[in-house]
Write a protein that holds these residues in place. Structure first.
Motif, PDB file in Angstrom:
ATOM      1  N   PHE A 186       0.852  -1.188   0.000  1.00 38.84           N
ATOM      2  CA  PHE A 186       0.000   0.000   0.000  1.00 38.84           C
ATOM      3  C   PHE A 186       0.886   1.236   0.000  1.00 38.84           C
ATOM      4  O   PHE A 186       2.097   1.160   0.178  1.00 38.84           O
ATOM      5  CB  PHE A 186      -0.944   0.020   1.205  1.00 38.84           C
ATOM      6  N   GLY A 187       0.251   2.362  -0.177  1.00 39.26           N
ATOM      7  CA  GLY A 187       0.986   3.622  -0.139  1.00 39.26           C
ATOM      8  C   GLY A 187       0.035   4.791  -0.006  1.00 39.26           C
ATOM      9  O   GLY A 187      -1.190   4.621   0.035  1.00 39.26           O
ATOM     10  N   TYR A 188       0.617   5.967   0.071  1.00 32.95           N
ATOM     11  CA  TYR A 188      -0.129   7.225   0.147  1.00 32.95           C
ATOM     12  C   TYR A 188       0.329   8.103  -1.011  1.00 32.95           C
ATOM     13  O   TYR A 188       1.511   8.111  -1.356  1.00 32.95           O
ATOM     14  CB  TYR A 188       0.162   7.983   1.445  1.00 32.95           C
ATOM     15  N   ASP A 189      -0.598   8.844  -1.559  1.00 40.04           N
ATOM     16  CA  ASP A 189      -0.260   9.794  -2.608  1.00 40.04           C
ATOM     17  C   ASP A 189      -1.202  10.985  -2.491  1.00 40.04           C
ATOM     18  O   ASP A 189      -2.111  10.974  -1.653  1.00 40.04           O
ATOM     19  CB  ASP A 189      -0.375   9.145  -3.986  1.00 40.04           C
ATOM     20  N   TYR A 190      -0.993  11.980  -3.309  1.00 40.59           N
ATOM     21  CA  TYR A 190      -1.858  13.156  -3.263  1.00 40.59           C
ATOM     22  C   TYR A 190      -1.842  13.873  -4.601  1.00 40.59           C
ATOM     23  O   TYR A 190      -0.957  13.674  -5.428  1.00 40.59           O
ATOM     24  CB  TYR A 190      -1.432  14.116  -2.155  1.00 40.59           C
ATOM     25  N   ASP A 191      -2.860  14.690  -4.800  1.00 38.26           N
ATOM     26  CA  ASP A 191      -2.881  15.648  -5.896  1.00 38.26           C
ATOM     27  C   ASP A 191      -3.579  16.892  -5.380  1.00 38.26           C
ATOM     28  O   ASP A 191      -4.148  16.883  -4.285  1.00 38.26           O
ATOM     29  CB  ASP A 191      -3.524  15.083  -7.165  1.00 38.26           C
ATOM     30  N   TYR A 192      -3.501  17.953  -6.154  1.00 35.87           N
ATOM     31  CA  TYR A 192      -4.108  19.198  -5.682  1.00 35.87           C
ATOM     32  C   TYR A 192      -4.614  20.033  -6.843  1.00 35.87           C
ATOM     33  O   TYR A 192      -4.189  19.878  -7.983  1.00 35.87           O
ATOM     34  CB  TYR A 192      -3.143  20.010  -4.817  1.00 35.87           C
ATOM     35  N   SER A 193      -5.546  20.902  -6.515  1.00 28.19           N
ATOM     36  CA  SER A 193      -6.082  21.872  -7.467  1.00 28.19           C
ATOM     37  C   SER A 193      -5.879  23.253  -6.848  1.00 28.19           C
ATOM     38  O   SER A 193      -5.198  23.389  -5.837  1.00 28.19           O
ATOM     39  CB  SER A 193      -7.566  21.602  -7.720  1.00 28.19           C
ATOM     40  N   SER A 194      -6.525  24.249  -7.397  1.00 27.25           N
ATOM     41  CA  SER A 194      -6.361  25.602  -6.860  1.00 27.25           C
ATOM     42  C   SER A 194      -7.097  25.798  -5.543  1.00 27.25           C
ATOM     43  O   SER A 194      -6.870  26.782  -4.848  1.00 27.25           O
ATOM     44  CB  SER A 194      -6.849  26.635  -7.873  1.00 27.25           C
ATOM     45  N   THR A 195      -7.969  24.865  -5.163  1.00 26.03           N
ATOM     46  CA  THR A 195      -8.759  25.051  -3.943  1.00 26.03           C
ATOM     47  C   THR A 195      -8.641  23.925  -2.930  1.00 26.03           C
ATOM     48  O   THR A 195      -9.119  24.065  -1.806  1.00 26.03           O
ATOM     49  CB  THR A 195     -10.256  25.207  -4.284  1.00 26.03           C
TER      50      THR A 195
END
Length: 168
Positions: free
Chosen positions: A98-107
């Motif tokens: 397993f793992g952790y990840d992320y993404d993002y937008s302007s908000t």
């Protein structure tokens, strides 16, 4: 020829000297990005699809970079141990557990777990996970050792009392 050059030099100096700003020129025209640090405690489970959407205010500018860290433990001296995402954990045979990840937008920032059978991951890795989200101008972050949250916080001149807590 010397008179023309002298005349142009004087005209240039007068033109430049007449230009003044109120000191807030940059603030009036362009949003000035500043570094901010947020902290949130969340859990990952099947009801939230092993992911968490964290809405942020103020907005994240396209020139910003977002770093997300997970609290992974405490040293014997009592210092926090933070790990930069993405973070992966492997089975003994080298395959992804397993793992952790992320993404993002302007908000917002979306932090999520990845893996084949997340419901079997120990609750130590799924429940009450403390995350730190660091927003900084991309140009500033080039000189920072991003793997070391203490170096990041120090370079950004942010101390613990400036971390904004987010309640989900």
């Amino acid at each position: 020829m010397k008179k023309i050059i002298t005349l142009l030099a004087i005209a240039g100096l007068l033109t430049l000297q007449s230009c003044t700003t109120s000191g807030s020129f940059e603030n009036d025209l362009i949003p000035v990005a500043k570094s901010e640090v947020f902290e949130v405690t969340t859990s990952f489970n099947y009801t939230n699809n092993y992911s968490r959407l964290i809405t942020l205010n103020p907005p994240i500018y396209s020139s910003d970079i977002v770093l997300v860290y997970r609290l992974t433990g405490i040293t014997p001296q009592g210092s926090d141990i933070w790990k930069l995402l993405p973070e992966t954990h492997y089975f003994a045979d080298g395959t992804l557990d397993f793992g952790y990840d992320y993404d993002y937008s302007s908000t917002d920032v979306s932090v999520f777990m990845v893996g084949n059978n997340l419901q079997t991951v120990s609750t130590n890795y799924r429940l009450n996970q403390v995350l730190r989200i660091v927003i900084t101008p991309a140009s500033f972050s080039k000189a920072i050792d991003k793997n070391n949250i203490n170096a990041v916080m120090s370079a950004l001149n942010v101390d613990k009392n400036q971390i904004q807590k987010i309640d989900l």
